[in-house]
Design a protein around this motif. Structure first.
Motif, PDB file in Angstrom:
ATOM      1  N   ILE A 124     -22.293  64.653   8.803  1.00 44.07           N
ATOM      2  CA  ILE A 124     -22.294  65.890   8.021  1.00 44.07           C
ATOM      3  C   ILE A 124     -22.956  65.666   6.669  1.00 44.07           C
ATOM      4  O   ILE A 124     -23.811  66.436   6.256  1.00 44.07           O
ATOM      5  CB  ILE A 124     -20.858  66.433   7.851  1.00 44.07           C
ATOM      6  CG1 ILE A 124     -20.238  66.729   9.212  1.00 44.07           C
ATOM      7  CG2 ILE A 124     -20.857  67.662   6.975  1.00 44.07           C
ATOM      8  CD1 ILE A 124     -20.906  67.816  10.011  1.00 44.07           C
TER       9      ILE A 124
ATOM     10  N   THR B 185     -24.201  75.147   4.512  1.00 42.36           N
ATOM     11  CA  THR B 185     -24.641  75.262   5.897  1.00 42.36           C
ATOM     12  C   THR B 185     -26.147  75.503   5.974  1.00 42.36           C
ATOM     13  O   THR B 185     -26.840  74.903   6.804  1.00 42.36           O
ATOM     14  CB  THR B 185     -23.881  76.401   6.602  1.00 42.36           C
ATOM     15  OG1 THR B 185     -22.480  76.215   6.424  1.00 42.36           O
ATOM     16  CG2 THR B 185     -24.184  76.432   8.078  1.00 42.36           C
TER      17      THR B 185
ATOM     18  N   GLN C  30     -23.020  64.410  14.774  1.00 45.84           N
ATOM     19  CA  GLN C  30     -23.991  64.400  13.671  1.00 45.84           C
ATOM     20  C   GLN C  30     -23.259  64.112  12.363  1.00 45.84           C
ATOM     21  O   GLN C  30     -22.206  64.672  12.091  1.00 45.84           O
ATOM     22  CB  GLN C  30     -24.705  65.750  13.588  1.00 45.84           C
ATOM     23  CG  GLN C  30     -25.555  65.950  12.349  1.00 45.84           C
ATOM     24  CD  GLN C  30     -26.752  65.024  12.286  1.00 45.84           C
ATOM     25  OE1 GLN C  30     -27.379  64.756  13.296  1.00 45.84           O
ATOM     26  NE2 GLN C  30     -27.060  64.543  11.102  1.00 45.84           N
TER      27      GLN C  30
ATOM     28  N   ILE D 119     -18.222  72.513  10.667  1.00 48.14           N
ATOM     29  CA  ILE D 119     -18.498  71.485   9.665  1.00 48.14           C
ATOM     30  C   ILE D 119     -17.498  71.500   8.520  1.00 48.14           C
ATOM     31  O   ILE D 119     -17.630  70.725   7.584  1.00 48.14           O
ATOM     32  CB  ILE D 119     -19.939  71.585   9.123  1.00 48.14           C
ATOM     33  CG1 ILE D 119     -20.187  72.901   8.410  1.00 48.14           C
ATOM     34  CG2 ILE D 119     -20.953  71.359  10.216  1.00 48.14           C
ATOM     35  CD1 ILE D 119     -21.511  72.939   7.664  1.00 48.14           C
TER      36      ILE D 119
ATOM     37  N   CYS E 123     -19.746  65.639  12.902  1.00 51.88           N
ATOM     38  CA  CYS E 123     -19.501  66.857  13.674  1.00 51.88           C
ATOM     39  C   CYS E 123     -18.564  66.524  14.829  1.00 51.88           C
ATOM     40  O   CYS E 123     -18.781  65.539  15.539  1.00 51.88           O
ATOM     41  CB  CYS E 123     -20.818  67.421  14.194  1.00 51.88           C
ATOM     42  SG  CYS E 123     -20.621  68.803  15.334  1.00 51.88           S
TER      43      CYS E 123
ATOM     44  N   CYS F 261     -22.401  73.247  12.880  1.00 48.11           N
ATOM     45  CA  CYS F 261     -23.316  72.115  12.730  1.00 48.11           C
ATOM     46  C   CYS F 261     -24.739  72.554  13.040  1.00 48.11           C
ATOM     47  O   CYS F 261     -24.980  73.320  13.967  1.00 48.11           O
ATOM     48  CB  CYS F 261     -22.878  71.000  13.672  1.00 48.11           C
ATOM     49  SG  CYS F 261     -24.034  69.624  13.790  1.00 48.11           S
TER      50      CYS F 261
END
Length: 153
Positions: free
Chosen positions: A55, A121, A53, A29, A48, A21
């Protein structure tokens, strides 16, 4: 005193290569760690598992990863071209260039699942920044989830 590894700031490069993450740089993730599980290689949780968080920050967020994937593919091609040139060489008198094209195409096919994951990512790291104090703040977002939009007509 005991040393805790979680107090140091995780490296951006390590978190990108490990598909972590962007906010906490600790949570995975992807639901599976194996990028060559082709049925599930791009399956992502809604949030996450470490910091919460979101994603998929917004609908269609990962459409821009094509640009990152293209750049990573070009980097692989240039690296393989330089390695081939240094170790094997090119000549106009034989077909070594065609062998490089074949090997390069095979290399890109083999690396494609990794490139797709890394591009997602990296794209997330462009827009979601590392938060040193993520333990004490809630994850920002609109509260939308992927399930909401999957079920919408």
């Amino acid at each position: 005193m005991c040393a805790d590894k979680h107090h140091e700031k995780p490296s951006l490069l390590k978190s990108i290569l490990g598909n972590k993450c962007a906010r906490c740089r600790r949570g995975a993730i992807y639901t599976t760690q194996n990028p060559y599980d082709l049925k599930n290689c791009l399956s992502m949780p809604d949030n996450c598992p470490v910091c919460g968080q979101q994603i998929e920050v917004e609908v269609g967020f990962y459409y821009g990863t094509g640009y990152v994937s293209y750049a990573l593919s070009i980097a692989v091609c240039v690296a393989s071209l330089i390695a081939w040139w240094l170790f094997i060489g090119f000549s106009i008198y034989d077909n070594r260039i065609f062998w490089w094209l074949g090997v390069n195409a095979l290399l890109l096919i083999i690396l494609q699942p990794l490139i797709m994951r890394w591009s997602r990512t990296i794209w997330m790291a462009f827009f979601v920044y590392y938060d040193e104090d993520w333990q004490h703040r809630s994850a920002e977002g609109t509260g939308r989830s992927n399930a909401t939009f999957k079920n919408a007509v």
